[in-house]
Design an enzyme around this catalytic site. Sequence first.
Site, PDB file in Angstrom:
ATOM      1  N   ASP A 165       0.824  -1.206   0.000  1.00 63.27           N
ATOM      2  CA  ASP A 165       0.000   0.000   0.000  1.00 63.27           C
ATOM      3  C   ASP A 165       0.862   1.261   0.000  1.00 63.27           C
ATOM      4  O   ASP A 165       1.860   1.336   0.713  1.00 63.27           O
ATOM      5  CB  ASP A 165      -0.903  -0.003   1.238  1.00 63.27           C
ATOM      6  N   GLU A 187       0.911  -0.766  -5.266  1.00 61.41           N
ATOM      7  CA  GLU A 187      -0.179   0.192  -5.384  1.00 61.41           C
ATOM      8  C   GLU A 187       0.475   1.559  -5.479  1.00 61.41           C
ATOM      9  O   GLU A 187       0.760   2.206  -4.482  1.00 61.41           O
ATOM     10  CB  GLU A 187      -1.118   0.103  -4.173  1.00 61.41           C
TER      11      GLU A 187
END
Length: 663
Positions: free
Chosen positions: A315, A357
């Site tokens: 993330d 991401e």
Amino acid sequence: MCVNRGGIPVLSEPSIPRDTTDREHVLESVREHLALDTRATPEERTVFLGRLSRQLDRLITSLHAVYGPGLGTWDTVTRAVLTAWEAYVQRPRDLKDLDRRREDQLPWFTSREAVGGVCYVDRYGGDLAGIREKIPYFEELGLTYLHLMPLYESPAGNSDGGYAVSSYRRVDPELGTMAELADLAAELRAQGIALVLDFVFNHTSNEHEWARAAAAGDPFYERFYWMYSERTVPDEFERTAREIFPDDHPGVFTRVDSTPAGRDASPYDPDPRWVWTTFHRFQWDLNYSNPHVFHAMATEMLFLANQGAQVLRLDAVAFIWKQLGTSCESQPQVHDLLRAFNAVTALAAPAVEFKSEAIVHPDEVIRYVHPDQCALSYNPLQMALTWEAMATRDVSLLSAALAERHETPAGTAWVNYVRGHDDIGWTFSDDDAARLGVDGHDHRRFLNAFYTGRHPGSFAHGVAFQGNPRTGDCRICGTTASLLGLETEPGPAVDRILLAHSLAMSTGGVPLLYLGDEVGQRNDVHWDENPDAADDARWVHRPRYPRDDYERRHDLFSVQGRIFGGIRGMISVRRATPEFEGTALIPFITHNRHVLGYQRPGEHSVVLCLANFSDWPQFVTGETLSGFLPSATMLHENERVDLRGGILVEAHGFRWLRVIPTS
């Protein structure tokens, strides 16, 4: 493990010779440690040392690039290897068997069999037991990859959808336990479905035990975060670092004693310290310039791998390194740290893949895609330009992106998605747009107006997110069905939904479905009635499990049945089509700005994909198709067609044609 001040468990310091200065000393230290560890068999030591011979140089190079030369870096390298060994020793036998099989196979995620789904545990299944009950449905749909959104312990109320992690080792008690998660991973694995989990490694929540210790003044843990006692350094950083969530707080630093609501916890005796919070004020950024942070996070990462995760979604990867005078995004050290994390994982759990991401400029996104960093990556450019083409009915930008920006290094693949849990941002390159006569700034304003229903003729029912009054910028929220007009014009909307998913299914890589979209789930019109969600418009496209929609999925006369049948049909055709193996894509110019074309090459034939983004039927001429032999096969219908007269593609329709090039 040992216990630090305050009773908090921390990593034990390995016994490392202080005169360690080169590669051979590292190997000697590691061999000595392994020889004394009675938990492992001789065969296991041999396997690990074999991996170490392949990975050590990469680990050394990466950590030296981050932390510089000197004894301290050699200590960091040795400790990283022993961190991997500890996880390897604890790794369950069936996962070690999976590691061994995967090391001898081509990447599973480039297979035409690969299809992914993503959901929130509580919203889709209620809890882990509820997700387990849905495994037969996942098999029916054809999933081989299931991403469960963050399910870890996190602050009550607003936790940024679970991305404020209070413990990487505990599941949110309302969802289940870590033991249940490991059991679920094993059952999914037995059915050929890889479990995907988030590794939130840019920040922790302010309730994580490290953050609590830092807030209490423990100097060891204060150095885990970017924490300052006054504003001089924060002010310097904020001159160049951009605001991500301006609605939550200005700049990138917040007061240590700020509550999620933005009020001082102790207004009469405020804490003078400031802490870096790229996103929400309750998400404290980790300080990777401190090697203790690297080791601590590597340990947490490998713990998740040992629970059965086969893919870890990294993330906010672009933000993990901060450097004064820069944007503090996508700095070179980010890539070095990724290589180091990757090498540590390759030692302990080589079956685990990383997925980046990085929702950043396209020139930056591709830099994360490499077997030594992240073998998988979201494809935000294709996603954004699919929506752009839907609004404009013009495929020029999308066609150029497929021609120029689709290729990835060998052994890697895109994760292609129509939409995810997050908002839609217009991440195309202004330079790419300008070459086609499009002003990027004005075009983004048009797209924002279109998808929030403010542009004349818009079919969309979207909601703006994080509007910035200074720039006029925002991002877009909404389910696929609602953004494509299912509420008001269901017939064309169904066709648009299938068209959008046809690209994700056929451009090469892993197609990823946001579960619920395959039955036409619409916006949650009550999203803002929950006070914990009222300030975050992304909850409009995170509705709860649409039971009625799923119950109608086999009714082919219903909207739900048409969407489900269409997507399930794509998955079946994809699996039966050898040309869809791998990731190679060849551009195809249709000479029609409404119709996208691209080719997926096979050994003796090619699948030509045509996608019409217009509201009207469009024609691709026989002359345009003259580079192929006249006879082709339409894959969905398994019918022969003659290309000499051209191909008519219905409004919002697509064709997958097996053709044979003339040369």
